[in-house]
Design an enzyme around this catalytic site. Structure first.
Site, PDB file in Angstrom:
ATOM      1  N   CYS A  48       0.854  -1.180   0.000  1.00 33.75           N
ATOM      2  CA  CYS A  48       0.000   0.000   0.000  1.00 33.75           C
ATOM      3  C   CYS A  48       0.895   1.237   0.000  1.00 33.75           C
ATOM      4  CB  CYS A  48      -0.891  -0.009   1.238  1.00 33.75           C
ATOM      5  SG  CYS A  48      -1.839   1.516   1.453  1.00 33.75           S
ATOM      6  N   CYS A  51       0.319   3.291   3.470  1.00 31.54           N
ATOM      7  CA  CYS A  51       0.734   2.833   4.809  1.00 31.54           C
ATOM      8  C   CYS A  51       1.806   1.752   4.798  1.00 31.54           C
ATOM      9  CB  CYS A  51      -0.474   2.348   5.608  1.00 31.54           C
ATOM     10  SG  CYS A  51      -1.037   0.692   5.153  1.00 31.54           S
ATOM     11  N   CYS A  97      -7.330  -0.783   1.311  1.00 30.21           N
ATOM     12  CA  CYS A  97      -6.349  -1.364   2.225  1.00 30.21           C
ATOM     13  C   CYS A  97      -7.012  -1.566   3.583  1.00 30.21           C
ATOM     14  CB  CYS A  97      -5.156  -0.421   2.342  1.00 30.21           C
ATOM     15  SG  CYS A  97      -3.977  -0.915   3.626  1.00 30.21           S
ATOM     16  N   CYS A 100      -5.333   0.943   6.414  1.00 25.86           N
ATOM     17  CA  CYS A 100      -5.477   2.406   6.460  1.00 25.86           C
ATOM     18  C   CYS A 100      -6.718   2.896   5.728  1.00 25.86           C
ATOM     19  CB  CYS A 100      -4.230   3.081   5.902  1.00 25.86           C
ATOM     20  SG  CYS A 100      -4.043   2.951   4.120  1.00 25.86           S
ATOM     21  N   CYS A 120      -8.142  -5.194  -9.894  1.00 28.18           N
ATOM     22  CA  CYS A 120      -7.714  -4.160 -10.833  1.00 28.18           C
ATOM     23  C   CYS A 120      -7.275  -2.953 -10.013  1.00 28.18           C
ATOM     24  CB  CYS A 120      -8.889  -3.825 -11.746  1.00 28.18           C
ATOM     25  SG  CYS A 120      -8.488  -2.649 -13.026  1.00 28.18           S
TER      26      CYS A 120
HETATM   27 FE    FE Z   1      -2.754   1.088   3.579  1.00 28.81          FE
END
Ligand code: FE
Length: 132
Positions: A48, A51, A97, A100, A120
């Site tokens: 991510c 984060c 995510c 976060c 995607c």
């Molecule tokens: Fe994240």
């Protein structure tokens, strides 16, 4: 999952670029065939961008032809949260995510075996850690 991360928009603006903020925090979509990872074939792990949580392995990446990096599954199901998204007159499943809450992209049911799913993702929502 690692410790959840919560930040205000102002705090996110301090750590993300303007374009990252638009996609990750305002659910924007990068233009296809413009991102840094759709054609990336190196071995490694996608994190991510907001984060740092590890989300996808290059082992599950495939060429979807869409111009966005595509995966048939996350590293583990608890790394991502699926959310119903009825915006833009479409019924889609948004993927954020789990740590976060940042927007990553969408998941569709037209992916390859073994899952039949296609995650995607926006390149700009990801960082890539190359395998040593
Ligand atoms: Fe994240």
């Amino acid at each position: 999952m690692e410790e959840p991360i919560k930040k205000t928009d102002e705090q996110w603006k301090d750590v993300l670029t303007k374009d990252q903020f638009i996609v990750l925090r305002q659910k924007g979509t990068e233009a296809p065939f413009t991102g840094k990872y759709y054609a990336n074939k190196e071995k490694g792990t996608y994190l991510c961008a907001a984060c740092g949580q590890e989300l996808f392995s290059s082992d599950t990446k495939f060429d979807s032809g869409t111009g966005w990096p595509s995966f048939f599954k996350p590293i583990s199901e608890d790394r991502v949260t699926r959310k119903e998204d009825n915006s833009h007159l479409m019924e889609r499943t948004e993927v954020v995510c789990s740590r976060c809450g940042s927007h990553l992209g969408h998941v569709f049911n037209d992916g390859p075996a073994p899952t039949g799913e296609r995650f995607c993702m926006n390149s700009i929502s990801l960082d890539f850690k190359k395998e040593d």
